[in-house]
Scaffold this motif. Structure first.
Motif, PDB file in Angstrom:
ATOM      1  N   ALA A  34      43.188  36.363  37.547  1.00  0.00           N
ATOM      2  CA  ALA A  34      43.593  37.502  38.056  1.00  0.00           C
ATOM      3  C   ALA A  34      42.885  37.618  39.808  1.00  0.00           C
ATOM      4  O   ALA A  34      43.372  38.069  40.613  1.00  0.00           O
ATOM      5  CB  ALA A  34      43.159  38.609  37.359  1.00  0.00           C
ATOM      6  N   ARG A  37      44.711  35.054  41.993  1.00  0.00           N
ATOM      7  CA  ARG A  37      46.092  35.469  42.272  1.00  0.00           C
ATOM      8  C   ARG A  37      45.908  37.054  42.771  1.00  0.00           C
ATOM      9  O   ARG A  37      47.256  37.778  43.118  1.00  0.00           O
ATOM     10  CB  ARG A  37      46.591  35.827  40.851  1.00  0.00           C
ATOM     11  CG  ARG A  37      47.045  34.178  40.383  1.00  0.00           C
ATOM     12  CD  ARG A  37      47.817  34.648  39.099  1.00  0.00           C
ATOM     13  NE  ARG A  37      48.062  33.109  38.587  1.00  0.00           N
ATOM     14  CZ  ARG A  37      48.550  32.892  37.075  1.00  0.00           C
ATOM     15  NH1 ARG A  37      48.950  34.079  36.663  1.00  0.00           N
ATOM     16  NH2 ARG A  37      48.958  31.752  36.955  1.00  0.00           N
ATOM     17  N   GLU A  39      45.021  40.111  41.888  1.00  0.00           N
ATOM     18  CA  GLU A  39      45.725  41.194  41.084  1.00  0.00           C
ATOM     19  C   GLU A  39      44.620  41.950  40.667  1.00  0.00           C
ATOM     20  O   GLU A  39      45.089  43.282  40.311  1.00  0.00           O
ATOM     21  CB  GLU A  39      46.178  40.651  39.515  1.00  0.00           C
ATOM     22  CG  GLU A  39      47.289  39.688  39.925  1.00  0.00           C
ATOM     23  CD  GLU A  39      47.490  39.044  38.586  1.00  0.00           C
ATOM     24  OE1 GLU A  39      48.528  38.123  38.523  1.00  0.00           O
ATOM     25  OE2 GLU A  39      46.922  39.156  37.506  1.00  0.00           O
ATOM     26  N   TRP A  64      43.404  46.320  37.241  1.00  0.00           N
ATOM     27  CA  TRP A  64      44.181  45.196  37.060  1.00  0.00           C
ATOM     28  C   TRP A  64      45.591  45.282  37.158  1.00  0.00           C
ATOM     29  O   TRP A  64      46.060  46.134  36.345  1.00  0.00           O
ATOM     30  CB  TRP A  64      43.615  44.447  35.896  1.00  0.00           C
ATOM     31  CG  TRP A  64      44.113  42.996  35.816  1.00  0.00           C
ATOM     32  CD1 TRP A  64      45.045  42.595  36.625  1.00  0.00           C
ATOM     33  CD2 TRP A  64      44.410  42.149  34.654  1.00  0.00           C
ATOM     34  NE1 TRP A  64      45.143  41.097  36.095  1.00  0.00           N
ATOM     35  CE2 TRP A  64      44.754  41.232  35.028  1.00  0.00           C
ATOM     36  CE3 TRP A  64      43.632  42.460  33.277  1.00  0.00           C
ATOM     37  CZ2 TRP A  64      44.969  40.267  33.859  1.00  0.00           C
ATOM     38  CZ3 TRP A  64      43.938  41.380  32.241  1.00  0.00           C
ATOM     39  CH2 TRP A  64      44.387  40.192  32.767  1.00  0.00           C
ATOM     40  N   ARG A  65      46.121  44.938  38.299  1.00  0.00           N
ATOM     41  CA  ARG A  65      47.744  44.998  38.502  1.00  0.00           C
ATOM     42  C   ARG A  65      48.220  43.943  37.914  1.00  0.00           C
ATOM     43  O   ARG A  65      48.447  42.797  38.502  1.00  0.00           O
ATOM     44  CB  ARG A  65      47.965  45.414  39.934  1.00  0.00           C
ATOM     45  CG  ARG A  65      49.633  45.922  39.937  1.00  0.00           C
ATOM     46  CD  ARG A  65      49.893  46.411  41.289  1.00  0.00           C
ATOM     47  NE  ARG A  65      49.166  47.319  41.931  1.00  0.00           N
ATOM     48  CZ  ARG A  65      49.238  48.771  41.729  1.00  0.00           C
ATOM     49  NH1 ARG A  65      50.424  48.854  40.475  1.00  0.00           N
ATOM     50  NH2 ARG A  65      48.705  49.686  41.926  1.00  0.00           N
ATOM     51  N   HIS A  66      48.610  43.859  36.751  1.00  0.00           N
ATOM     52  CA  HIS A  66      48.987  42.762  35.807  1.00  0.00           C
ATOM     53  C   HIS A  66      50.347  42.580  36.137  1.00  0.00           C
ATOM     54  O   HIS A  66      51.385  43.524  36.132  1.00  0.00           O
ATOM     55  CB  HIS A  66      48.694  42.949  34.362  1.00  0.00           C
ATOM     56  CG  HIS A  66      48.887  41.754  33.628  1.00  0.00           C
ATOM     57  ND1 HIS A  66      50.118  41.465  33.277  1.00  0.00           N
ATOM     58  CD2 HIS A  66      47.993  40.913  33.055  1.00  0.00           C
ATOM     59  CE1 HIS A  66      50.133  40.429  32.526  1.00  0.00           C
ATOM     60  NE2 HIS A  66      48.896  39.807  32.076  1.00  0.00           N
ATOM     61  N   PRO A  67      50.803  41.345  36.454  1.00  0.00           N
ATOM     62  CA  PRO A  67      52.486  41.234  36.867  1.00  0.00           C
ATOM     63  C   PRO A  67      53.292  41.727  35.714  1.00  0.00           C
ATOM     64  O   PRO A  67      54.357  42.197  36.215  1.00  0.00           O
ATOM     65  CB  PRO A  67      52.587  39.954  37.081  1.00  0.00           C
ATOM     66  CG  PRO A  67      51.233  39.106  36.609  1.00  0.00           C
ATOM     67  CD  PRO A  67      50.294  40.130  36.499  1.00  0.00           C
TER      68      PRO A  67
END
Ligand code: C2E
Ligand code: MG
Ligand code: MG
Ligand code: MG
Length: 289
Positions: A34, A37, A39, A64-67
C-alpha cells in the motif's frame, strides 16, 4: 461512521476460520504494497475551541484507499499492521506526512497556531529509540517540536510505566506534547497522571455519546474535566455530534472538542479551507454544519 468509508468496503463476517485466515493474509499482502502504491492517505479532524470559535489543532487519521475495496478505516487494518510488523513502516509514513503537512500549512500562512496530533500505536511507542526517532524526523523535516502532539492510550503508557517514562521525558525535553487518547477506558489508575509528563486528556467518545441524558456519563465527564482542571491539563472531548453535548461540555468547562457536529475528518486541502472559513467567523455566528 455512516458515509465515510466506501460502500464496497469488505464485509467480512467469516463463515470459517480458514476464510478468515485467508482474508487476513490477503489483506496483509496488499497492505504491504500500500505504501509503495501510494494508497495510504491522511484525513484531518479539527480540535476546536468552541468558546473562542477557533481551530486550535487537528488530528491526523489514516485511511487506506484500496483499489478494489474503497476507503478503509484504521480499525480495519491497523490491527493487521500491528500483527504483521508492517506497523513500523506505516507509523513512520504517518508521522512524516503529518509533520510535512503542518509545516506546509504554516508556510502557506494557513492555520498558524495549529498543533498536529498523531496517533501512536503500542508497538511504535515501545520501539527502542522512539524518542530519538521523533527528534530525527522533526529535524529532517524542519518542524518545531511544539507543533507536534502524540496521542497515546492509557494502556500503552501503563504497560511498562518505567520504560514509558523514559520515552516520555525524552519527548518532553524535545518539546513534543503528549495527549492521552480515549481517557477513562483503559486502566483506571490515576496515580500515573502526576508522574507522567502529559499535557492533554481526551475524554472518550463513549462518555460523550449519551450526554446530557445519562447520569453516569455526566458524572464521569465532569469528574474528568475537574481532574484535568486540577492538574492543569488541556482537555478535549471526542465524538461531539450534537449541540446538547457541546453545551453540556462548555457549561462544565470543556472548551475544546472534536466531532462530526463541527467537522468530519477530511483530506488536507479541504481541511485548510474548513479552518480558514471557521476561524474567520465570529463566535456569535451559527456554527456551519
Ligand atoms: P481515535 O484516535 O480515538 O480517533 C477518533 C475516531 O473517532 C476516528 O475514527 C474519528 O473519525 C472518529 N470520530 C470523530 N468524530 C466523531 C463523531 O462525532 N462521532 C463518531 N461516531 N466518531 C467520530 P477513525 O478515523 O476510524 O480512527 C479510529 C482509530 O484508529 C483512532 O481512534 C486511532 O486509535 C486509530 N488510528 C487512526 N489513525 C491512526 C494512525 O495514523 N496510526 C495509528 N497507530 N492509529 C490510528
Ligand atoms: Mg486519537
Ligand atoms: Mg480517541
Ligand atoms: Mg477512540
Amino acid at each position: 461512521h455512516a458515509g465515510e468509508y466506501g460502500h464496497n468496503n469488505y464485509q467480512f463476517f467469516s463463515k470459517s476460520l480458514n476464510v478468515a485466515a485467508f482474508h487476513k493474509l490477503a489483506m496483509e499482502n496488499s497492505l504491504r504494497r500500500a505504501i509503495e502504491r501510494d494508497e495510504l492517505e491522511l484525513y484531518y479532524q479539527a480540535k476546536i475551541d468552541i468558546r473562542r470559535h477557533r481551530v486550535v489543532g487537528c488530528e491526523a487519521l489514516i485511511r487506506w484507499r484500496h483499489p478494489e475495496l474503497g476507503l478503509i478505516g484504521p480499525s480495519q487494518f491497523i490491527p493487521i499492521a500491528e500483527d504483521s510488523g508492517l506497523i513500523a513502516q506505516i507509523s513512520n509514513w504517518v508521522l512524516e506526512n503529518a509533520c510535512r503537512q503542518v509545516l506546509a500549512w504554516r508556510r502557506q500562512g494557513d492555520c498558524p497556531e495549529l498543533v498536529m496530533a498523531v496517533n501512536v500505536s503500542a508497538n511504535q511507542f515501545r520501539q527502542p529509540g522512539f524518542g530519538g526517532h521523533v527528534r530525527e524526523v522533526l529535524a529532517q523535516i524542519g518542524l518545531e517540536p511544539r507543533y507536534l502532539k502524540l496521542e497515546l492510550t492509557e494502556t500503552i503508557l501503563l504497560h511498562n510505566v518505567e520504560d514509558a517514562l523514559v520515552t516520555l521525558r525524552e519527548l518532553q525535553a524535545l518539546g513534543v506534547r503528549i495527549s492521552i487518547d480515549d481517557f477513562g477506558t483503559g486502566y483506571s489508575s490515576l496515580s500515573y497522571l502526576k508522574k507522567l509528563p502529559i499535557s492533554e486528556l481526551k475524554v472518550d467518545h463513549s462518555f460523550v455519546r449519551d450526554l446530557p441524558h445519562n447520569e453516569d456519563d455526566m458524572a464521569i465527564t465532569t469528574a474528568i474535566l475537574a481532574l484535568a482542571e486540577a492538574l492543569s491539563l488541556e482537555v478535549v472531548a471526542e465524538g461531539v455530534e450534537n449541540q446538547d453535548q457541546a453545551n453540556f461540555l462548555l457549561d462544565n468547562g470543556c472548551t475544546v472538542v472534536q466531532g462530526f457536529l463541527y467537522q468530519r475528518p477530511m483530506p488536507a486541502t479541504e481541511f485548510a479551507e474548513f479552518a480558514r472559513v471557521f476561524d474567520s467567523r465570529s463566535a456569535a455566528d451559527p456554527i456551519p454544519r
